[in-house]
Every structure is written in structure tokens, then in C-alpha cells.
Design a protein around this motif. Sequence first.
Motif, PDB file in Angstrom:
ATOM      1  N   VAL A 139       0.860  -1.181   0.000  1.00 25.30           N
ATOM      2  CA  VAL A 139       0.000   0.000   0.000  1.00 25.30           C
ATOM      3  C   VAL A 139       0.897   1.233   0.000  1.00 25.30           C
ATOM      4  CG1 VAL A 139      -1.733   1.315   1.271  1.00 25.30           C
ATOM      5  CG2 VAL A 139      -1.839  -1.198   1.247  1.00 25.30           C
ATOM      6  N   ILE A 140       0.768   2.045  -1.028  1.00 17.92           N
ATOM      7  CA  ILE A 140       1.566   3.266  -1.125  1.00 17.92           C
ATOM      8  C   ILE A 140       0.795   4.408  -0.466  1.00 17.92           C
ATOM      9  CG2 ILE A 140       2.513   4.994  -2.704  1.00 17.92           C
ATOM     10  CD1 ILE A 140       3.074   2.723  -4.669  1.00 17.92           C
ATOM     11  N   ALA A 141       1.457   5.107   0.449  1.00 14.48           N
ATOM     12  CA  ALA A 141       0.846   6.267   1.109  1.00 14.48           C
ATOM     13  C   ALA A 141       1.850   7.410   1.119  1.00 14.48           C
ATOM     14  CB  ALA A 141       0.430   5.922   2.535  1.00 14.48           C
ATOM     15  N   PHE A 142       1.326   8.617   1.050  1.00 14.00           N
ATOM     16  CA  PHE A 142       2.197   9.794   1.080  1.00 14.00           C
ATOM     17  C   PHE A 142       2.648  10.057   2.517  1.00 14.00           C
ATOM     18  CE2 PHE A 142      -0.371  11.555  -2.727  1.00 14.00           C
ATOM     19  CZ  PHE A 142       0.281  10.672  -3.565  1.00 14.00           C
ATOM     20  N   GLU A 143       3.945  10.171   2.673  1.00 16.21           N
ATOM     21  CA  GLU A 143       4.561  10.419   3.967  1.00 16.21           C
ATOM     22  C   GLU A 143       4.895  11.909   4.082  1.00 16.21           C
ATOM     23  OE1 GLU A 143       8.082   7.920   5.948  1.00 16.21           O
ATOM     24  OE2 GLU A 143       8.802   9.202   4.350  1.00 16.21           O
ATOM     25  N   PRO A 144       4.556  12.590   5.168  1.00 19.12           N
ATOM     26  CA  PRO A 144       3.953  12.104   6.405  1.00 19.12           C
ATOM     27  C   PRO A 144       2.478  11.754   6.226  1.00 19.12           C
ATOM     28  CG  PRO A 144       4.118  14.501   6.454  1.00 19.12           C
ATOM     29  CD  PRO A 144       4.840  14.059   5.213  1.00 19.12           C
ATOM     30  N   TYR A 145       2.023  10.757   6.990  1.00 19.89           N
ATOM     31  CA  TYR A 145       0.633  10.365   6.873  1.00 19.89           C
ATOM     32  C   TYR A 145      -0.017  10.250   8.245  1.00 19.89           C
ATOM     33  CZ  TYR A 145       3.185   5.905   7.079  1.00 19.89           C
ATOM     34  OH  TYR A 145       4.056   4.906   7.386  1.00 19.89           O
ATOM     35  N   TYR A 146      -1.333  10.433   8.253  1.00 19.19           N
ATOM     36  CA  TYR A 146      -2.143  10.284   9.462  1.00 19.19           C
ATOM     37  C   TYR A 146      -1.869   8.915  10.057  1.00 19.19           C
ATOM     38  CZ  TYR A 146      -6.397  10.318  12.321  1.00 19.19           C
ATOM     39  OH  TYR A 146      -7.290  10.277  13.364  1.00 19.19           O
ATOM     40  N   ARG A 196       3.298  -1.250   4.054  1.00 18.60           N
ATOM     41  CA  ARG A 196       3.179   0.142   3.647  1.00 18.60           C
ATOM     42  C   ARG A 196       4.462   0.590   2.950  1.00 18.60           C
ATOM     43  NH1 ARG A 196       3.631   0.347   9.312  1.00 18.60           N
ATOM     44  NH2 ARG A 196       5.310   1.693  10.094  1.00 18.60           N
ATOM     45  N   VAL A 197       4.258   1.354   1.914  1.00 19.49           N
ATOM     46  CA  VAL A 197       5.370   1.871   1.116  1.00 19.49           C
ATOM     47  C   VAL A 197       5.232   3.391   1.092  1.00 19.49           C
ATOM     48  CG1 VAL A 197       6.466   1.897  -1.155  1.00 19.49           C
ATOM     49  CG2 VAL A 197       5.422  -0.224  -0.293  1.00 19.49           C
ATOM     50  N   PRO A 198       6.056   4.100   1.837  1.00 16.61           N
ATOM     51  CA  PRO A 198       5.901   5.556   1.882  1.00 16.61           C
ATOM     52  C   PRO A 198       6.549   6.249   0.690  1.00 16.61           C
ATOM     53  CG  PRO A 198       7.638   4.870   3.384  1.00 16.61           C
ATOM     54  CD  PRO A 198       7.079   3.618   2.770  1.00 16.61           C
ATOM     55  N   VAL A 199       5.842   7.247   0.172  1.00 14.15           N
ATOM     56  CA  VAL A 199       6.408   8.180  -0.805  1.00 14.15           C
ATOM     57  C   VAL A 199       6.413   9.546  -0.122  1.00 14.15           C
ATOM     58  CG1 VAL A 199       6.058   9.327  -3.026  1.00 14.15           C
ATOM     59  CG2 VAL A 199       5.687   6.865  -2.817  1.00 14.15           C
ATOM     60  N   THR A 200       7.586  10.118   0.040  1.00 15.59           N
ATOM     61  CA  THR A 200       7.747  11.281   0.907  1.00 15.59           C
ATOM     62  C   THR A 200       7.433  12.594   0.195  1.00 15.59           C
ATOM     63  OG1 THR A 200       9.515  10.059   2.029  1.00 15.59           O
ATOM     64  CG2 THR A 200       9.324  12.399   2.532  1.00 15.59           C
ATOM     65  N   LEU A 201       6.551  13.396   0.825  1.00 13.83           N
ATOM     66  CA  LEU A 201       6.350  14.779   0.393  1.00 13.83           C
ATOM     67  C   LEU A 201       7.465  15.615   0.997  1.00 13.83           C
ATOM     68  CD1 LEU A 201       2.496  15.231   0.970  1.00 13.83           C
ATOM     69  CD2 LEU A 201       3.662  14.322  -1.034  1.00 13.83           C
ATOM     70  N   ARG A 202       8.127  16.408   0.169  1.00 13.19           N
ATOM     71  CA  ARG A 202       9.291  17.163   0.661  1.00 13.19           C
ATOM     72  C   ARG A 202       9.099  18.663   0.466  1.00 13.19           C
ATOM     73  NH1 ARG A 202      11.664  12.463  -1.521  1.00 13.19           N
ATOM     74  NH2 ARG A 202      12.756  11.269   0.093  1.00 13.19           N
ATOM     75  N   PRO A 203       9.706  19.452   1.357  1.00 12.47           N
ATOM     76  CA  PRO A 203       9.566  20.905   1.237  1.00 12.47           C
ATOM     77  C   PRO A 203      10.135  21.413  -0.080  1.00 12.47           C
ATOM     78  CG  PRO A 203      10.509  20.308   3.361  1.00 12.47           C
ATOM     79  CD  PRO A 203      10.518  19.066   2.532  1.00 12.47           C
TER      80      PRO A 203
END
Length: 395
Positions: A123-130, A144-151
Motif C-alpha cells: 500500500v503506497i501512502a504519502f509520507e507524512p501520513y495520518y 506500507r510503502v511511503p512516498v515522501t512529500l518534501r519541502p
Amino acid sequence: MTGMTSSTRPLLNRRLAEFGTTIFAEMSALATRTGAINLGQGFPDTDGPEAVREAAVRALREGRGNQYPPGPGVPELRTAIAAHQRRRYGLSHDPDTEVLVTAGATEAIAATLLALVEPGDEVIAFEPYYDSYAASVAMAGGTRVPVTLRPHEGAFRLDLDELRAAVTDRTRLLLINTPHNPTGTVLTREELTAIAELAVERDLLVVTDEVYEHLVFDDAEHLPLAAFPGMRERTVTIGSAGKTFSFTGWKVGWVTAAPPLVTAVRSAKQFLTYVASGPFQYAVAEALALPDSYFADFRADMLAKRDLLAEGLADAGFGVFKPAGTYFVTTDIRPLGESDGFAFCRALPERAGVVAIPNAVFYDHREEGAPFVRFAFCKRKDVLEEAVARLKAGV
């Protein structure tokens, strides 16, 4: 000790061993103990519209919902949810086969993942996640497979190439949250188009958590992924009354999706709570029919509070990411000479009389989130002003 097993196996299911007590419980207890202003947990400190509260009282007195409501939800609410989706987004749903009422969005997420994910599925989820995302994936036996949102340029952004690279033959679904908690990012039409194309190309299911759909600011626009080409039959959309009407304790959420998906989710949901929130379902049905002016006023009020808190945090020395949606502000503590969000948040109540949440709890890659701290602005104006004054004096 009598009655205890002699086995050395831990009592807690190993799938849940990493979770423990949530950070929200820890920080809320810290707020109570220290008398600090709690800008950690995302609940309003005032109730929603009086007319909606009275609708719940009326339902109670009239005996509507005091016994088990229908498993899929009361017909009035399912009809109101379908009407809301059609009026706001042009999405047409059959209230009888394509709408399911849940005990808040949290149960909707858990039931959906338990229904659709099997052991070994990714399951791919955007990191950070709830944080409930990770727990629900774990309970389903998924990975879980995180894909990181970055600044990037004052906001947290999705790297579409990184998302595409994360998909493997084991990927079962994408778990999307927009508007995004905790970063406040709202996915753009271009980003959602790319996500939709990827889901169709790789034949992926998509679960979209859209509980902050009515809290988008400035030039941002909330666009349901289910409305994009090829997505109607593969998307489970999750909504909630708690965030939109400021009755978080009522725990009324919902799922809208094609009949086979709703049937699957209902199969899991019926063995979780079965049903919940009977009288409140009738009240939320009335709330969803409120005029557009309610939603506009609600958004304008939160926008003013966002600006008050964001500007106050900047004046106190934080790096501030002004959110395009939700009711949270993510900050960078490095300009304050700090780098450990956990230590900062645990010390902040004594130091400044304010509670916040370290974003690192929402990451698998803890180091990615280490310097970021989240504050909630869904509080009364006077509370936010006092919190800002304390932070300016204390940090």
C-alpha cells in the motif's frame, strides 16, 4: 500471577507492536497536566451550527436512531451524501448501493483497508501520513510503502517520478490524502491527473481521504480523484462530518464508491462497529443540506485563524509552511536552533505553555520529519492569540 500464560510471546498482536499509545493521547495528557494550550490534537474548541445540534436533539426525542440504524446508514443520510457529491463535484452515486456510513473516517479507512488488502499486498501512502493509515495497513497484513512529500518553495510537494518508481507488481492500492494532513498540501489537477493515469496503467485501487474537502484556501481547489478519467470504478472516496461541521465526537463518516467496492468495504465494516451514531446520522443529513453560505463562512473563519497563527509562529521565529488546506500549520524548528521535534514538543508545554505535535510520528523515515512540528488552528481566536503570545515569549 494467576491466569497469566507462561509463554514469552508478547500479549499485543505483533502487527500492532510498533504503535503503542498515540502521540495525540500523550500530548493531550501533557496539556492537561501542565495547563498548556492544546494546539496538538485537531478538534475544535467550539461546537458547530446550533441548527445541526438541535437536529440531533430532535432525532433523539423522536426516537430516530436510538436503536440500531440500518447497516449501510440511515436512508436520509445516504441520500444527503449522494446529493452533496452531485452538487459539489458532479459525481452521481446511488444512495442504496454506492454509499456507506461509517463510525467516522477512521473506521472508513480501517474497513476499506481490511476489505481490500491481503497479506503481502503493498500500500503506497504519502509520507507524512495520518497515523491510523499505518495501523490499518498493518492490521490488514499489508506492507506500507511511503512516498515522501518534501519541502519545496514554501510547501510540501509530491515527486511524481518517485511515486511511479514505488509501484511494483505487489502494489494493491494507493492511499491518497488531499487536502493533506499534516502538511496542508492540496494536490493540483496536474498531480491528480498523473496519479489517475498511473492507477489506470497499473490497474491499482485508490483510496482517497478527503475529510478536509471544505477547508481549502487561497487559490487551491479540492478535486475528487473519483471524477478523473478511469477512476470512478477503482476509487473509494472517504468523507466525514466531524471536520466540516465541528462535531468530531459524533463520529459520522462515509464511503462513496462503485457497488462492488462498497459491498467489499461493508463486509469488513459490519464486523467492526456494525453501526454507530444513530441520531447523529439524521442531524448530519440536515447539515449536508446547509446552504453554500455556511461552507463559505466556515472556510473564511478558518482562513482568518490560519493567518493569525501562521503569522504569529513566523514572528516567534519558526519557519512556517502556510497550508493550502486542512486546519494545521506545519513549522520548521531549525530557525530556532532546534532539530528534534520530539524533544521540542515534550519541552514546549513547560517552556511556553503550548502543546504541538512532532511531525516525525507521521513518517516511516523519522529523520525526514525530525525538524517539523504541527500546530492546529481550529480554536477560538482568543485562544490562538494567547498561544501566539506565549510562543513569542517562550521560544
